[in-house]
Every structure is written in C-alpha cells, then in structure tokens.
Design a protein around this motif. Sequence first.
Motif, PDB file in Angstrom:
ATOM      1  N   PHE A  63      51.757  14.078  34.666  1.00 41.49           N
ATOM      2  CA  PHE A  63      51.554  14.613  33.325  1.00 41.49           C
ATOM      3  C   PHE A  63      52.740  15.415  32.819  1.00 41.49           C
ATOM      4  N   HIS A  64      52.827  15.508  31.494  1.00 38.86           N
ATOM      5  CA  HIS A  64      53.727  16.450  30.835  1.00 38.86           C
ATOM      6  C   HIS A  64      52.930  17.704  30.510  1.00 38.86           C
ATOM      7  N   VAL A  65      53.420  18.869  30.929  1.00 41.23           N
ATOM      8  CA  VAL A  65      52.717  20.125  30.684  1.00 41.23           C
ATOM      9  C   VAL A  65      53.047  20.630  29.277  1.00 41.23           C
ATOM     10  N   ASP A  66      52.011  20.787  28.455  1.00 43.62           N
ATOM     11  CA  ASP A  66      52.179  21.319  27.099  1.00 43.62           C
ATOM     12  C   ASP A  66      52.175  22.843  27.098  1.00 43.62           C
ATOM     13  N   SER A  67      51.264  23.429  27.856  1.00 43.63           N
ATOM     14  CA  SER A  67      51.177  24.880  27.942  1.00 43.63           C
ATOM     15  C   SER A  67      50.546  25.264  29.271  1.00 43.63           C
ATOM     16  N   CYS A  68      50.936  26.419  29.785  1.00 44.69           N
ATOM     17  CA  CYS A  68      50.399  26.906  31.053  1.00 44.69           C
ATOM     18  C   CYS A  68      50.484  28.430  31.005  1.00 44.69           C
ATOM     19  N   ARG A  69      49.335  29.102  31.010  1.00 43.82           N
ATOM     20  CA  ARG A  69      49.337  30.539  30.818  1.00 43.82           C
ATOM     21  C   ARG A  69      48.270  31.209  31.674  1.00 43.82           C
ATOM     22  N   TYR A  70      48.494  32.498  31.930  1.00 43.54           N
ATOM     23  CA  TYR A  70      47.502  33.279  32.656  1.00 43.54           C
ATOM     24  C   TYR A  70      46.385  33.722  31.716  1.00 43.54           C
ATOM     25  N   MET A  71      45.239  34.014  32.313  1.00 40.94           N
ATOM     26  CA  MET A  71      44.055  34.452  31.568  1.00 40.94           C
ATOM     27  C   MET A  71      43.364  35.561  32.365  1.00 40.94           C
ATOM     28  N   ASN A  72      42.927  36.591  31.675  1.00 39.43           N
ATOM     29  CA  ASN A  72      42.100  37.655  32.237  1.00 39.43           C
ATOM     30  C   ASN A  72      42.875  38.580  33.168  1.00 39.43           C
ATOM     31  N   LEU A  73      43.792  39.323  32.580  1.00 39.22           N
ATOM     32  CA  LEU A  73      44.559  40.331  33.312  1.00 39.22           C
ATOM     33  C   LEU A  73      43.635  41.382  33.935  1.00 39.22           C
ATOM     34  N   ALA A  74      42.617  41.806  33.194  1.00 35.38           N
ATOM     35  CA  ALA A  74      41.746  42.885  33.662  1.00 35.38           C
ATOM     36  C   ALA A  74      40.929  42.498  34.890  1.00 35.38           C
ATOM     37  N   GLY A  75      40.778  41.186  35.143  1.00 32.48           N
ATOM     38  CA  GLY A  75      39.995  40.750  36.292  1.00 32.48           C
ATOM     39  C   GLY A  75      40.737  40.856  37.615  1.00 32.48           C
ATOM     40  N   VAL A  76      42.050  41.062  37.572  1.00 37.02           N
ATOM     41  CA  VAL A  76      42.848  41.072  38.801  1.00 37.02           C
ATOM     42  C   VAL A  76      42.514  42.256  39.717  1.00 37.02           C
ATOM     43  N   PRO A  77      42.503  43.495  39.214  1.00 34.99           N
ATOM     44  CA  PRO A  77      42.222  44.627  40.125  1.00 34.99           C
ATOM     45  C   PRO A  77      40.874  44.549  40.840  1.00 34.99           C
ATOM     46  N   PRO A  78      39.744  44.262  40.145  1.00 34.16           N
ATOM     47  CA  PRO A  78      38.479  44.189  40.888  1.00 34.16           C
ATOM     48  C   PRO A  78      38.452  43.076  41.911  1.00 34.16           C
ATOM     49  N   TYR A  79      39.113  41.958  41.603  1.00 33.63           N
ATOM     50  CA  TYR A  79      39.157  40.868  42.584  1.00 33.63           C
ATOM     51  C   TYR A  79      39.961  41.288  43.808  1.00 33.63           C
ATOM     52  N   PHE A  80      41.099  41.942  43.576  1.00 34.86           N
ATOM     53  CA  PHE A  80      41.932  42.406  44.689  1.00 34.86           C
ATOM     54  C   PHE A  80      41.144  43.364  45.583  1.00 34.86           C
ATOM     55  N   ILE A  81      40.412  44.278  44.977  1.00 36.90           N
ATOM     56  CA  ILE A  81      39.634  45.249  45.751  1.00 36.90           C
ATOM     57  C   ILE A  81      38.563  44.546  46.585  1.00 36.90           C
ATOM     58  N   LYS A  82      37.835  43.632  45.968  1.00 37.01           N
ATOM     59  CA  LYS A  82      36.723  42.985  46.665  1.00 37.01           C
ATOM     60  C   LYS A  82      37.199  42.014  47.749  1.00 37.01           C
ATOM     61  N   SER A  83      38.294  41.292  47.476  1.00 37.39           N
ATOM     62  CA  SER A  83      38.725  40.265  48.422  1.00 37.39           C
ATOM     63  C   SER A  83      39.720  40.780  49.454  1.00 37.39           C
ATOM     64  N   ARG A  84      40.675  41.597  49.031  1.00 37.39           N
ATOM     65  CA  ARG A  84      41.746  41.994  49.935  1.00 37.39           C
ATOM     66  C   ARG A  84      41.518  43.343  50.607  1.00 37.39           C
ATOM     67  N   ILE A  85      40.784  44.242  49.931  1.00 36.34           N
ATOM     68  CA  ILE A  85      40.552  45.572  50.506  1.00 36.34           C
ATOM     69  C   ILE A  85      39.178  45.647  51.172  1.00 36.34           C
ATOM     70  N   LEU A  86      38.118  45.344  50.406  1.00 33.23           N
ATOM     71  CA  LEU A  86      36.769  45.382  50.972  1.00 33.23           C
ATOM     72  C   LEU A  86      36.471  44.151  51.819  1.00 33.23           C
ATOM     73  N   LYS A  87      37.232  43.072  51.579  1.00 32.20           N
ATOM     74  CA  LYS A  87      37.085  41.820  52.333  1.00 32.20           C
ATOM     75  C   LYS A  87      35.639  41.309  52.290  1.00 32.20           C
ATOM     76  N   ARG A  88      35.123  41.205  51.073  1.00 28.74           N
ATOM     77  CA  ARG A  88      33.771  40.694  50.873  1.00 28.74           C
ATOM     78  C   ARG A  88      33.772  39.191  51.125  1.00 28.74           C
ATOM     79  N   ALA A  89      33.146  38.744  52.176  1.00 25.50           N
ATOM     80  CA  ALA A  89      33.141  37.317  52.534  1.00 25.50           C
ATOM     81  C   ALA A  89      31.974  36.606  51.869  1.00 25.50           C
ATOM     82  N   GLU A  90      31.997  36.585  50.528  1.00 29.31           N
ATOM     83  CA  GLU A  90      30.966  35.890  49.772  1.00 29.31           C
ATOM     84  C   GLU A  90      31.548  35.440  48.451  1.00 29.31           C
ATOM     85  N   ASN A  91      30.895  34.451  47.847  1.00 33.68           N
ATOM     86  CA  ASN A  91      31.337  33.926  46.564  1.00 33.68           C
ATOM     87  C   ASN A  91      31.511  35.066  45.569  1.00 33.68           C
TER      88      ASN A  91
END
Length: 249
Positions: A179-207
């Motif tokens: 494919f030819h890429v027309d656009s590619c961008r990030y979405m939801n900056l505010a979601g990064v910190p809570p995800y980092f805390i839950k996955s990398r710090i608290l290591k919540r092993a669930e969906n």
Amino acid sequence: MNVPAGSGFEYRHNAEHYEAQSRLGHLMAYYAWTLDLFGDTFEGPAADAGAGSGHFSALLARHVQPLLLLEGGEDNLATLRERFAGDDAVTVEDSDLTDCEAQLRRHGIRSIFTLDVLEHLPDDVAALKQFHAALPSSGKLYIKVPALQWLYGPVDEASGHYRRYTRASLRRSVEAGGFHVDSCRYMNLAGVPPYFIKSRILKRAENFSRTFSMAQIRRIQKAIPMLRRLDRLVGPPLGLSVVCVATKA
C-alpha cells in the motif's frame, strides 16, 4: 497468547476477549473519534476485518454500505449475526484474515477497516497482502492499532498482542503489504500514562478494558471530547493508538 501462523482469529475464541469486547461497547464515543480520524466519506462495499462484537461495525454501517463483517470467534460470530439480523446491508462471515482475498473479492470490497486486529496476528504483513490483493486500484485501507512498543507488558500479553506499533513501524508493515500510506498519526495522548502505570508498573496481567470499572468507563466516555481537543492542540507527538489510512496504487 500464541496464535499459530495461519490460524487467523483463534485469539478471539476465548471468553476473556469476548467480555472485553462487551465492555468496550460502552465507549462508542471512542469509536466515533476513530472514524472521524479516518475521514468523512467512504466507498462501499466495505469490510470490517475483525469485527469483534460489532460495536464499531454498528457505527460504520451508518456511513458506508453494503458492509461485510469478517470474524473468526464463534462467540463473536453469534453476537454479530444476532445484532445485525434483518439488516440486508450487513453480511456476517467466518474468516481467516491470512486467507481472505477470495472472500473479499467475491463481495467486491473497495474499503477495508481493521481496528485493533493486526497486533494479534503473528504475521501482520500476510494479512495486509491479502487486503491489497483483494482491493481494486485506489481501494482504501483504514487501520487502528495499539501504539508504542515501550508500553508493551503484561496487559498486552494477556490481551494476545504480539506487538505494539509506532508510526514508523506501522508504515513499514503497510508498505510491505503493497500500500501507499496517505496518513499515519497517533491518537489519544492522555491514554499513555494510565496504560504505562497498569502494564509496566503495576504489571496487571489482564486485558486492558478489564482493568477499568464500569464507573471508570463511563467517566472516560464523558471525557472523550476533552481528549480529542487535547490531541488537536498538541499534534499529538505520541498516543495510545496509531491510526493509518492507505491506498492501493
């Protein structure tokens, strides 16, 4: 979760993923945000490749028809068939995305949407090549995937993710698919910190969706207009997801 190559959507057969899909149904504003980032006009016939329980599909069906829903988990297939029963503009079919070219061609698909699916496949490029082979010239591909490999942790493992993406890595996969890429961008900056805390710090092993209570999900739903304004103001330079639009040349 180890999904054998060529097994398509076997990751969707587990009850945990099914429950997570049901929870995500309460975040329709998030799906609307994603659709807005894809654009405002779409050409049919279209396919939702990896439709899950059909939350995004229900929104998509208001904007483009006819619509083909491809899914591989028995629970989700049953839910989709019940949800769209009587809607002649929507077709539900069992599918393996690593072998779906003929299926997509049979329906004359001109636009393919795939949300939070590629990260579950051992070989994402194999599925992208199937999409490319099936689409006509100028056919469109719309993708959303989880972003930032440094966020990868127990939450991703519990969710059956093989990887997370950057804009660059998603672009490489999409281009490798032809494919030819027309656009590619990030979405939801505010979601990064809570995800980092839950996955990398608290290591919540669930969906990830199961790490939120329903009260928290309702608060997120109400906050989405503010999150969208934040993204517009800052760019964003990174985000919890990557959204991509591509064209078959």
